[in-house]
Design a protein around this motif. Structure first.
Motif, short mmCIF file in Angstrom:
data_model
loop_
_atom_site.label_atom_id
_atom_site.label_comp_id
_atom_site.label_asym_id
_atom_site.label_seq_id
_atom_site.Cartn_x
_atom_site.Cartn_y
_atom_site.Cartn_z
N GLY A 36 0.37 -10.91 -7.07
CA GLY A 36 1.18 -9.82 -7.45
C GLY A 36 1.95 -9.14 -6.31
O GLY A 36 1.68 -9.75 -5.09
N PRO A 37 2.96 -8.46 -6.36
CA PRO A 37 3.88 -7.87 -5.27
C PRO A 37 2.90 -6.83 -4.51
O PRO A 37 2.09 -6.26 -5.00
CB PRO A 37 5.23 -7.32 -5.80
N ASP A 38 2.98 -6.94 -3.20
CA ASP A 38 2.31 -5.90 -2.37
C ASP A 38 3.21 -5.53 -1.21
O ASP A 38 2.57 -5.22 -0.20
CB ASP A 38 1.06 -6.46 -1.96
N GLY A 39 4.44 -5.50 -1.27
CA GLY A 39 5.16 -5.15 -0.38
C GLY A 39 5.11 -3.62 -0.15
O GLY A 39 5.30 -2.96 -1.02
N GLY A 40 5.18 -3.07 1.01
CA GLY A 40 4.87 -1.81 1.51
C GLY A 40 6.38 -1.19 1.61
O GLY A 40 7.53 -1.62 1.73
N ASN A 41 6.57 0.02 1.73
CA ASN A 41 7.71 0.93 1.79
C ASN A 41 8.12 1.23 3.09
O ASN A 41 7.25 1.27 3.97
CB ASN A 41 7.76 2.19 1.06
N GLY A 42 9.33 1.19 3.51
CA GLY A 42 9.91 1.73 4.80
C GLY A 42 9.56 3.15 5.10
O GLY A 42 9.56 3.93 4.00
N ASP A 79 0.65 -6.44 1.93
CA ASP A 79 -0.62 -5.51 1.76
C ASP A 79 -0.62 -4.10 1.44
O ASP A 79 -1.42 -3.30 1.84
CB ASP A 79 -1.69 -5.93 2.74
N ARG A 80 0.68 -3.83 0.94
CA ARG A 80 0.96 -2.26 0.79
C ARG A 80 0.93 -1.48 1.85
O ARG A 80 0.87 -0.21 1.94
CB ARG A 80 0.07 -1.79 -0.36
N ARG A 81 1.40 -2.00 2.98
CA ARG A 81 1.41 -1.14 4.14
C ARG A 81 2.75 -0.57 4.39
O ARG A 81 3.82 -1.31 4.53
CB ARG A 81 1.07 -2.11 5.39
N ASN A 82 2.99 0.64 4.58
CA ASN A 82 3.87 1.65 4.58
C ASN A 82 4.43 1.64 6.11
O ASN A 82 3.70 1.68 7.07
CB ASN A 82 4.25 2.89 4.09
N GLY A 83 5.75 1.84 6.37
CA GLY A 83 6.20 1.97 7.68
C GLY A 83 6.14 3.38 8.29
O GLY A 83 5.90 4.37 7.56
N GLY A 126 13.36 2.65 2.57
CA GLY A 126 13.50 1.60 1.56
C GLY A 126 12.47 1.42 0.71
O GLY A 126 10.99 1.14 1.37
N LEU A 127 12.34 1.21 -0.62
CA LEU A 127 11.14 0.63 -1.18
C LEU A 127 10.71 -0.70 -1.30
O LEU A 127 11.64 -1.51 -1.17
CB LEU A 127 11.18 1.08 -2.78
N GLY A 128 9.27 -0.84 -1.15
CA GLY A 128 9.05 -2.43 -1.22
C GLY A 128 8.90 -3.01 -2.61
O GLY A 128 8.91 -1.96 -3.46
N ASN A 129 8.93 -4.11 -2.64
CA ASN A 129 8.49 -4.52 -4.17
C ASN A 129 7.51 -4.05 -4.91
O ASN A 129 7.26 -4.20 -6.07
CB ASN A 129 8.75 -6.28 -4.24
N ALA A 130 6.38 -3.76 -4.37
CA ALA A 130 5.38 -3.25 -4.96
C ALA A 130 5.64 -2.04 -5.66
O ALA A 130 5.15 -1.68 -6.97
CB ALA A 130 4.17 -3.04 -4.13
N ALA A 131 6.55 -1.12 -5.22
CA ALA A 131 6.90 0.09 -5.69
C ALA A 131 7.84 -0.19 -6.81
O ALA A 131 8.26 0.62 -7.62
CB ALA A 131 7.36 0.92 -4.87
N LEU A 132 8.60 -1.22 -6.68
CA LEU A 132 9.91 -1.53 -7.77
C LEU A 132 9.27 -2.04 -8.88
O LEU A 132 10.20 -2.52 -9.95
CB LEU A 132 10.75 -2.34 -6.69
N ALA A 133 7.96 -2.89 -8.91
CA ALA A 133 7.53 -3.54 -10.02
C ALA A 133 7.65 -2.53 -11.24
O ALA A 133 7.24 -1.59 -11.13
CB ALA A 133 6.09 -4.10 -9.71
N SER A 134 7.78 -3.32 -12.22
CA SER A 134 7.73 -2.40 -13.58
C SER A 134 7.04 -3.38 -14.67
O SER A 134 7.04 -4.40 -14.78
CB SER A 134 9.14 -1.81 -13.98
#
Length: 515
Positions: A36-42, A79-83, A126-134
């Motif tokens: 699953g998506p786990d990209g973090g936000n900037g 790994d959902r790590r935010n900037g 910017g939002l990562g793809n983990a936050a954009l998942a729906s």
């Protein structure tokens, strides 16, 4: 060139930090290659903040360094790590600093220790793809970009905060007076315009402690900028009372205290905004024989005109005690009046905007769309990613931009510009673009834009032919038949057009070079 030690007006360029970009990432671990998506936000960029500091008395630091930049936000990671958040840039300014734009518009008047103003706000991350998942987009193959921070030029203008201001012609003895009644030690000399910068002194009269400002000398025509002009007049706007320091021993021919007072009052009237300030008149230099004689001649005339007059000597201290207590009386009354004022009720009225939050106008270049949301969404979009562009199209469609364009008569192929004139993004209008469900395209692609990609067109054609293939045909067989129909012949559903399908098929196989 002399290096200034006091600066009361500077133009400052401030730039907030840019927000960090989100990241598109997929969680991977042993036995779970697609977790699953786990990209973090900037992270958000740092803001530029003006803060009143009582220890700062001049804008000299910004005279030498007129550009200030806050820190940028960090980019997101897997790994959902935010900037990281960009650090704010705190700019310390003196009490009484007025913040303006270049066109003269006043943004804020900073009075009181600790008062702050966010002059340039940092950009959003910017939002990562983990936050954009729906539910409809379970595995986004894109992320949003960080927004740029605000950037502008501001004018910082210092207006000295003092209870009493000393006004008068050059060499009238203002610096000597403030040195006599306080511990301030301004420059004192026997030539005009010795004082080029305001001097502040703390004066004690019984239980009342107040500040007195010795500001640069005033001459006729100061309201139009002659001499030190507005550099002088600006510093007395905040004073609760004004003291006219008149020279009774001037050596200039044709001058006398009464005429000097009339000239100064005329300049104050022409400058405006000072009519309600109480006035005191100090006839200085009575320690000089000629000075005392002139003071005795004009004191009754000035009192008859309604002025409170005090013959003084800044050198010997004669009459200064009475003048100090008269100042303290006015200051105390002004402070009591401020305490008795009922605080004004603050009513927040947001700026009026249309219900959709955007406007559409017809211009020579095309249809221009302006609005806070559409412009922000465009800045966040990575236009090298088809899926991100499709997501932008969905957002604009849900906001009602497409519907408004159709209502106004926009046709397919018309140019649509989103943003200000100098920095707009141009699109070709194509109504009806809406995903509405899970995007089944490859990561980073959007099926709605497939006509622009030959490889996507080929995959779509193969997918359509799969439903018409023969029982033993594979996807590769269908692809080969589409790519080289002259070699592999017609598809299976076309073979049955002959009277004897089997004979027709055998003849076709005999002609197959691959056999």
């Amino acid at each position: 060139m002399a290096v200034p030690t006091f600066v009361d007006r500077v133009t400052l360029h401030v730039a907030a930090g840019r927000g960090g970009n989100g990241v598109a990432s997929v969680h991977r671990e042993k036995f779970k290659p697609l977790g699953g998506p786990d990209g973090g936000n900037g992270g958000p960029g740092g803001s530029v903040i003006l803060r009143v500091d009582p220890d700062v008395t001049t804008l000299l630091d910004y005279h030498h360094s007129s550009k200030r930049q806050a820190e940028h936000g960090g980019h997101g990671a897997g790994d959902r790590r935010n900037g990281s958040h960009g650090a704010d840039m705190i700019l310390r300014v003196p009490d009484g600093t007025v913040v303006k734009l270049r066109n003269g518009e006043v943004l804020a008047d900073l009075v009181g220790a600790g008062t702050e103003l966010v002059i340039a706000e940092g950009g959003r991350g910017g939002l990562g793809n983990a936050a954009l998942a729906s539910k409809s987009r379970k595995a986004p193959g894109f992320a949003l970009l960080g927004e740029p921070g605000e950037e502008l030029d501001v004018v910082l203008e210092l207006k000295v905060v003092a209870d009493v201001g000393l006004v008068g012609f050059p060499s009238a003895g203002k610096s000597s007076l403030i040195a006599s009644i306080s511990r301030a030690r301004p420059k004192i000399a026997d030539y005009p315009f010795t004082t080029l910068v305001p001097n502040l002194g703390v004066v004690t009269a019984g239980d009342v402690v107040f500040t007195v400002a010795d500001v640069p000398g005033l001459i006729e025509g100061a309201a139009e900028g002659r001499g030190l002009g507005h550099d002088f007049l600006r510093h007395i706007e905040r004073c609760a009372a004004l003291v006219h320091v008149l020279d009774t021993a001037t050596m200039e021919p044709g001058r006398n205290p009464a005429d000097d007072l009339a000239v100064i009052e005329d300049e104050l009237r022409r400058y405006g905004g000072l009519e309600d300030r109480p006035r005191l008149v100090a006839l200085n230099k009575v320690d000089v024989p000629d000075g005392r004689g002139i003071a005795d001649m004009v004191v009754e005339e000035l009192r008859a005109a309604g002025h409170r007059v005090f013959p003084i000597s800044a050198v010997s201290g004669e009459g200064t005690r009475e003048l100090i207590f008269a100042m303290a009386e006015i200051v105390q009354e002004a402070r009591k009046a401020r305490e008795a004022e009922i605080p004004a009720r603050v009513v927040v009225r947001p700026k009026a905007v249309d219900d959709d939050g955007f406007t559409v106008t017809r211009t020579g270049a095309g249809w221009r769309v302006r609005g806070r949301k559409p412009e922000r969404w465009v800045r966040q979009t990575d236009f090298s990613n088809d899926e991100a562009v499709g997501y932008l199209a969905d957002r604009l469609n849900r906001l009602g931009v497409e519907t408004r364009l159709v209502q106004l008569g926009a046709e397919e192929g018309d140019a649509v510009l989103i943003g200000p004139t100098e920095d707009a993004v141009v699109f070709d209008f194509k109504p009806g673009i809406d995903a509405g469900a899970e995007n089944l395209s490859r990561r980073g692609e959007d099926a709605r834009f497939a006509e622009d990609r030959p490889a996507a067109q080929r995959r779509r054609e193969i997918q359509e032919k799969l439903g018409e293939r023969a029982e033993n045909e594979t996807r590769a067989d269908v692809a080969r038949r589409i790519d080289r129909p002259e070699v592999y012949g017609p598809t299976s559903y076309e073979i049955g057009s002959a009277e004897d399908p089997d004979v027709e098929q055998e003849a076709w196989l005999e002609d197959d070079p691959g056999e």
